[in-house]
Design a protein around this motif. Structure first.
Motif, short mmCIF file in Angstrom:
data_model
loop_
_atom_site.label_atom_id
_atom_site.label_comp_id
_atom_site.label_asym_id
_atom_site.label_seq_id
_atom_site.Cartn_x
_atom_site.Cartn_y
_atom_site.Cartn_z
N SER A 86 0.82 -1.21 0.00
CA SER A 86 0.00 0.00 0.00
C SER A 86 0.85 1.26 0.00
CB SER A 86 -0.92 0.00 1.23
OG SER A 86 -0.14 0.03 2.42
N GLN A 87 2.16 1.10 0.18
CA GLN A 87 3.04 2.25 0.28
C GLN A 87 3.94 2.43 -0.95
OE1 GLN A 87 2.75 4.25 2.92
NE2 GLN A 87 1.18 2.88 3.76
N ALA A 88 4.18 1.37 -1.69
CA ALA A 88 5.15 1.48 -2.78
C ALA A 88 4.79 0.52 -3.90
CB ALA A 88 6.55 1.16 -2.26
N GLN A 89 5.39 0.76 -5.07
CA GLN A 89 5.21 -0.12 -6.21
C GLN A 89 5.87 -1.47 -5.92
OE1 GLN A 89 4.14 -0.17 -9.51
NE2 GLN A 89 3.02 1.78 -9.42
N PRO A 90 5.28 -2.58 -6.42
CA PRO A 90 5.93 -3.88 -6.29
C PRO A 90 7.31 -3.82 -6.96
CG PRO A 90 3.68 -4.13 -7.07
CD PRO A 90 3.99 -2.67 -7.12
N SER A 91 8.26 -4.50 -6.36
CA SER A 91 9.62 -4.45 -6.89
C SER A 91 10.30 -5.79 -6.69
CB SER A 91 10.44 -3.35 -6.20
OG SER A 91 10.55 -3.61 -4.82
N PRO A 119 7.53 -0.74 -13.22
CA PRO A 119 8.91 -0.58 -13.70
C PRO A 119 9.97 -1.11 -12.74
CG PRO A 119 8.02 1.52 -12.94
CD PRO A 119 6.88 0.57 -12.94
N GLN A 120 9.60 -1.41 -11.50
CA GLN A 120 10.58 -1.89 -10.53
C GLN A 120 10.63 -3.41 -10.44
OE1 GLN A 120 10.64 0.34 -6.75
NE2 GLN A 120 9.20 1.78 -7.68
N ILE A 121 9.87 -4.10 -11.30
CA ILE A 121 9.91 -5.56 -11.33
C ILE A 121 10.76 -6.01 -12.52
CG2 ILE A 121 8.57 -7.68 -11.68
CD1 ILE A 121 6.26 -6.40 -10.26
N SER A 122 11.72 -6.90 -12.26
CA SER A 122 12.53 -7.50 -13.32
C SER A 122 12.03 -8.92 -13.55
CB SER A 122 14.01 -7.53 -12.92
OG SER A 122 14.50 -6.22 -12.72
#
Length: 329
Positions: A86-91, A119-122
């Protein structure tokens, strides 16, 4: 000692079967992982692993500790994920397995959309229809066709795909037109699809009204990859039952034609599967949700259905609609 890190190291050693694979999956040196596990054993005053030069075996105490530790770490990850989501994009890195046809024709062409959203998921995409050791290879999830039989996996149905029966014009010209599924046992060759898990060629299924048939096809070649399966059909090696999305362009070009149109095959379900010991993290959730949306959009084609070639006739085949249908969840 960082007990939490040592616990994670021990769990990965158990799951992967040795220190080398565990170190690789944790992005640590083997020496560091070994020291962590030794320190954990010293802290607990118990031997958790029996080590030889060739293998690592879990002791009775180690098995009990692993069961509780794995559940504790999964609960902890879920707790962290519920707050951070709830605080940040999945990464982070996500390892996914899928058949080459799904990767080439559906998923990869749409990956820019996924990256723009997250964009933070590879993504590490393993391509193929092979058996996967989810734990040892650190695989988060896989897209698989057919109902899963492995009880160690959790499965979520995400869609269905429609299959029809096809042959190349060259095959038909050389051998004639099959008119009944039993012809594939007696007079015609099919391309065999070799199931890696079962170690045998899968049967072909047919339905006409209330009548159902399961055929063990004659074949000159069998393969264990979906793209090679279609390639063999294109080369004239035999009849295949293939998902429509895989052969749509070949049908449009007249390189494959539908045969025995009065006989259909039930749709094949699509599942996302992941190990029971693997927490379904937030990055896995968003990928699965994105994939469900993608399959739904892919199935929204309004192209007209193909006109099949009947026995003794040749006519141009028009485009088939994309057959992947999203499941109602």
């Amino acid at each position: 000692m960082d007990q939490l890190s040592a616990m994670r190291a021990f769990v990965r050693v158990v799951e992967t079967g040795n220190f080398t694979r565990a170190a690789r999956s944790l992005d640590m040196s083997k020496t560091t992982v070994t020291n962590m596990v030794q320190n954990l054993e010293g802290h607990l005053k118990a031997k958790l692993l029996n080590r030889t030069t060739r293998q690592v075996a879990v002791t009775t105490e180690g098995a009990l500790y692993y069961e509780r530790a794995a559940q504790f770490l999964a609960d902890l990850d879920e707790l962290d994920g519920s707050i951070s989501s709830s605080q940040a994009q999945p990464s982070g890195r996500l390892r996914v397995e899928m058949a080459g046809a799904f990767a080439d024709l559906i998923v990869i062409p749409s990956l820019c959309d996924f990256y723009c959203r997250y964009p933070q998921i590879s993504l590490d995409i393993g391509v193929g229809d092979r058996l996967v050791d989810y734990i040892a290879e650190n695989v988060d999830c896989a897209l698989r066709a057919g109902t899963p039989t492995d009880q160690s996996l959790i499965a979520r149905k995400v869609g269905e795909m429609s299959l029809k029966t096809y042959a190349s014009p060259g095959f038909i010209e050389m051998f004639g037109m099959p008119e009944h599924p039993r012809d594939l046992e007696a007079r015609f060759f099919s391309v065999g699809y070799l199931n890696a898990q079962a170690g045998k060629v899968l049967p072909m299924e047919f339905r006409r009204g209330e009548e159902t048939l399961e055929i063990t096809p004659r074949y000159a070649v069998s393969v264990n990859d979906s793209r090679s399966y279609v390639a063999a059909a294109l080369s004239g090696m035999g009849v295949v039952q293939a998902p429509q999305f895989m052969v749509r362009e070949a049908v449009e070009r007249g390189e494959l034609v539908e045969v025995m149109t009065e006989w259909q095959r039930d749709s094949m379900p699509l599942y996302i599967v992941y190990p029971r010991t693997r927490h379904l993290g937030n990055r896995v959730r968003v990928f699965v949700d994105w994939l469900v949306r993608l399959l739904k959009e892919t199935s929204a084609s309004d192209a007209p259905p193909p006109r099949a070639i009947s026995a003794g006739k040749k006519q141009k085949v028009t485009a088939a609609p994309t057959p992947v249908v999203v499941a109602a969840e």
